[in-house]
Write a protein that holds these residues in place. Structure first.
Motif, PDB file in Angstrom:
ATOM      1  N   VAL A  66     -16.440  29.159  80.417  1.00  0.00           N
ATOM      2  CA  VAL A  66     -15.230  28.467  79.986  1.00  0.00           C
ATOM      3  C   VAL A  66     -15.422  27.968  78.556  1.00  0.00           C
ATOM      4  O   VAL A  66     -16.422  27.311  78.250  1.00  0.00           O
ATOM      5  N   ILE A  75     -11.400  31.903  79.644  1.00  0.00           N
ATOM      6  CA  ILE A  75     -12.245  32.037  80.829  1.00  0.00           C
ATOM      7  C   ILE A  75     -12.760  33.469  80.898  1.00  0.00           C
ATOM      8  O   ILE A  75     -11.981  34.424  80.791  1.00  0.00           O
ATOM      9  N   PHE A 121     -13.170  21.677  85.023  1.00  0.00           N
ATOM     10  CA  PHE A 121     -12.657  23.020  85.294  1.00  0.00           C
ATOM     11  C   PHE A 121     -12.840  23.320  86.771  1.00  0.00           C
ATOM     12  O   PHE A 121     -13.946  23.258  87.299  1.00  0.00           O
TER      13      PHE A 121
END
Length: 272
Positions: A66, A75, A121
């Motif tokens: 990420v 990503i 995330f």
């Protein structure tokens, strides 16, 4: 190539620059000595401050890289060998590496109002989300307060350090988040520890990990100490062991215990 980012159980992410955008990256497996080269296809400005992270998605058995850049994030899926990009409704600033713990990757960043935010995330949805801080940190107007994240015994922890001005002591506070990815964005926080230590001349702080029953803390560029919560004492790591913990080009210590990176028995001396 300088390494700048966190690790999962298997991979270390390497790149050319820790502070600015770099399109080329390497995923390295220290146990097998194998690496995989990846290159971000998106045209980002090299002047952008970049926040890196690596995450493991248990549902799909996939490692994901990420890159958080300004008002967007990219990503990379190792399983699919593909990149995707998503827009954010807010800009995040900083140049920090995320930590992977309890199924997600976490950062401490500032938004466009310069407010400190915890961001994570979620690999299940590929979404970047915000996380509520402990109530004691909601008023973060104190410019002398440093806030960061740490992985302590596989728990996502948050710590603050204060000690600006003429005060010769640094005050640490450490909280532990309840288990679960994000915990709905508003998790319960348990305050684990508070302690003080004499301030180094040029301090550069980091709560790194537990070693047996002691916490490893970085005080400055080359000074590492163990803190014993039960005895409330500090021991400074001496000589080559301290040097081996730090590379001139690395501000984030890799959290491997008794492994390629971490000394099994480091020599120490007590400090006041």
């Amino acid at each position: 190539m300088k390494y700048y980012v966190n690790v999962t159980a298997y991979y270390v992410l390497l790149g050319n620059s820790r502070f600015h955008y770099s399109e080329k990256h390497v995923l390295w497996n220290p146990s097998t000595r194998r690496e995989m080269y990846i290159e971000c296809p998106y045209a980002y400005n090299e002047a952008y401050k970049l926040n890196y992270g690596i995450c493991y998605d248990r549902l799909t058995d996939d490692f994901k890289v990420v890159l958080v850049i300004d008002d967007r994030y990219a990503i990379y899926s190792c399983k699919n060998n593909s990149w995707s990009e998503k827009k954010l409704g807010i800009k995040y600033y900083g140049f920090f590496t995320g930590i992977f713990v309890d199924g997600a990757t976490y950062w401490v960043l500032r938004d466009d109002k310069h407010t400190i935010q915890i961001v994570y995330f979620d690999p299940r949805t590929d979404e970047l989300k915000g996380l509520q801080k402990p109530e004691q940190l909601n008023s973060d107007c104190n410019s002398g307060l440093t806030i960061s994240v740490a992985c302590l015994r596989e728990n996502m922890c948050l710590y603050s350090v204060s000690g600006e001005g003429d005060d010769d002591m640094l005050r640490f506070r450490i909280w532990r988040k309840e288990k679960g990815i994000g915990a709905g964005g508003n998790p319960n926080w348990e305050e684990l520890l508070t302690f003080e230590i004499r301030k180094p001349r040029d301090w550069w702080l980091g709560v790194l990990c537990f070693v047996e029953n002691k916490i490893l803390i970085r005080l400055d560029e080359k000074t590492f100490v163990y803190y014993s919560p039960t005895e409330k004492t500090f021991e400074e790591i001496d000589g080559n062991e301290a040097h081996n913990l730090y590379s001139t080009y690395c501000s984030e210590l890799v959290r491997y215990r008794n492994s390629l990176y971490f000394p099994v028995q480091a020599e120490t001396r007590s400090i006041s």
